[in-house]
Design an enzyme around this catalytic site. Structure first.
Site, PDB file in Angstrom:
ATOM      1  N   GLU A 126       0.739  10.765   2.923  1.00 27.55           N
ATOM      2  CA  GLU A 126       1.810   9.713   3.564  1.00 27.55           C
ATOM      3  C   GLU A 126       2.834  10.483   4.487  1.00 27.55           C
ATOM      4  O   GLU A 126       3.127  10.265   5.506  1.00 27.55           O
ATOM      5  CB  GLU A 126       2.489   8.813   2.667  1.00 27.55           C
ATOM      6  N   HIS A 195       2.880   0.154  -8.274  1.00 29.70           N
ATOM      7  CA  HIS A 195       2.059  -0.295  -7.379  1.00 29.70           C
ATOM      8  C   HIS A 195       3.064  -1.836  -7.127  1.00 29.70           C
ATOM      9  O   HIS A 195       2.604  -2.717  -6.457  1.00 29.70           O
ATOM     10  CB  HIS A 195       0.878  -0.668  -7.595  1.00 29.70           C
TER      11      HIS A 195
END
Length: 390
Positions: A126, A195
């Site tokens: 990322e 998450h």
């Protein structure tokens, strides 16, 4: 299939962004059609849906016979396709965004339509591909960076903060960063703590960064298109549980204002400010409140940074009571910032303390019953309104 159209009501009768569309200031860049290549000429007409009168549906064209029904993820996909056709500088970076079509299929089929260079699959890195998006924006492209899960973008916090948000300033205006960062977040269905992140509170203090949260297929498409055309870096928050919402949206092109809230339900007794998934918890509670004799006004703030204090203030001047409902964490969350802004600007109009319902300051549990207990539920909203209106 869940629908969003039944939860939509009137749009604000005034449009804070309308006056900005004809200006060239930095604040206006986020709401007007970006300087476009020839391919965009004549086609980038901004449709001021959000300026509709209060007695009209906020989606404006939702009742038109020539509209079409889409799921929220399909609305986001339509926005990407339209903007990529109009402007060859628009491109997409991210993990599995190519031939796999993205983790929630927002980019399904785009690699076949536009090629592997404009829809670029990246490694699981990322920080690297977000930094690449910043550099691409500096060199004239309009990248859309997808985080497979918004929690993963914490790995790119340096790129988002020190680069994405500040380079326009630190370069003395030499560089613009027309970058969109988007992806799924929020508390899902037993996705576990890592998450189930809500990163609004992490990103809200970054100078130079705008933040919006979509909640319906209609505003998802309109906000995505506006974010892509903006000259500023924009973070678009999508909730993992809203991708399968269905709604009829117009066939013709439209773009929403990035800095404008949406009046979901006009009312007289209390202003309820919310966004994203909590919009639907609030509307569930509103049905109960109406049966009990209350008349709540519900506003989806949509713009998390900056706040639309024009719409919010007009509502407070009418109701004199405020309840904020969010899924973000209570400590340092969007609700805390919004409460501070209301106190600073509308203190004299308040007849009761501002109440804020937020998620618990704990990692999101995996067990479904505990997971539900950490998030605001409709019954809590009803109880809060009853307390405020005593």
């Amino acid at each position: 299939m869940a629908t969003a159209s039944s939860l939509r009501a009137a749009a604000p009768s005034t449009a804070p962004c309308a006056a900005l569309r004809s200006t060239s200031t930095a604040a206006a860049r986020s709401v007007r059609v970006a300087p476009a290549p020839a391919a965009r000429a004549g086609r980038g007409r901004l449709v001021a849906r959000a300026a509709a009168k209060a007695d009209a549906p906020s989606s404006a064209a939702a009742s038109k016979s020539d509209g079409h029904e889409v799921l929220l993820f399909e609305a986001l996909r339509e926005a990407l396709i339209e903007e990529m056709k109009l402007d060859p500088t628009v491109c997409v970076f991210g993990e599995d965004v190519g031939h796999y079509g993205g983790s929630y299929k927002v980019t399904k089929g785009l690699a076949d339509m536009f090629g592997d260079l404009r829809v670029l699959d990246t490694p699981i890195a990322e920080n690297s591909f977000t930094g690449m998006g910043v550099g691409a924006g500096m060199k004239g492209l309009r990248p859309v960076v997808e985080g497979m899960n918004m929690g993963f973008l914490l790995l790119a916090y340096n790129q988002i903060s020190n680069n994405c948000g500040m380079l326009h300033y630190t370069s003395g205006g030499q560089f613009k960063i027309p970058l969109v960062i988007r992806g799924p977040g929020g508390v899902g269905r037993q996705l576990g703590a890592e998450h189930s992140q809500r990163l609004e509170s992490y990103f809200q203090s970054i100078p130079g960064l705008q933040m919006v949260a979509c909640s319906t297929p209609y505003n998802a498409k309109g906000l995505m298109k506006a974010a892509i055309r903006s000259e500023n870096p924009v973070v678009l928050f999508e909730h993992v549980l809203l991708y399968n919402l269905k709604e009829k949206i117009p066939n013709e092109e439209y773009v929403l204002c990035l800095e404008e809230a949406e009046m979901v339900r006009p009312g007289e007794h209390v202003t309820i400010l919310t966004y994203s998934r909590m919009r639907y918890h609030v509307m569930q509670a509103a049905k109960t409140l109406v049966n009990k004799g209350y008349d709540p006004e519900v506003i989806d703030i949509r713009s998390l940074k900056p706040f639309d204090l024009h719409t919010i203030g007009n509502s407070i001047k009418k109701t004199h009571r405020v309840l904020i409902v969010e899924e973000c964490m209570r400590t340092g969350g969007i609700g805390a910032s919004l409460r501070s802004a209301i106190i600073d600007n509308f203190w004299d109009y308040l007849d009761a303390p501002i109440m804020c319902l937020s998620s618990q300051d704990v990692p999101t549990p995996y067990a479904s019953t505990l997971e539900d207990a950490t998030v605001v539920q409709p019954a809590q909203i009803v109880a809060a309104v009853e307390q405020i209106c005593q």
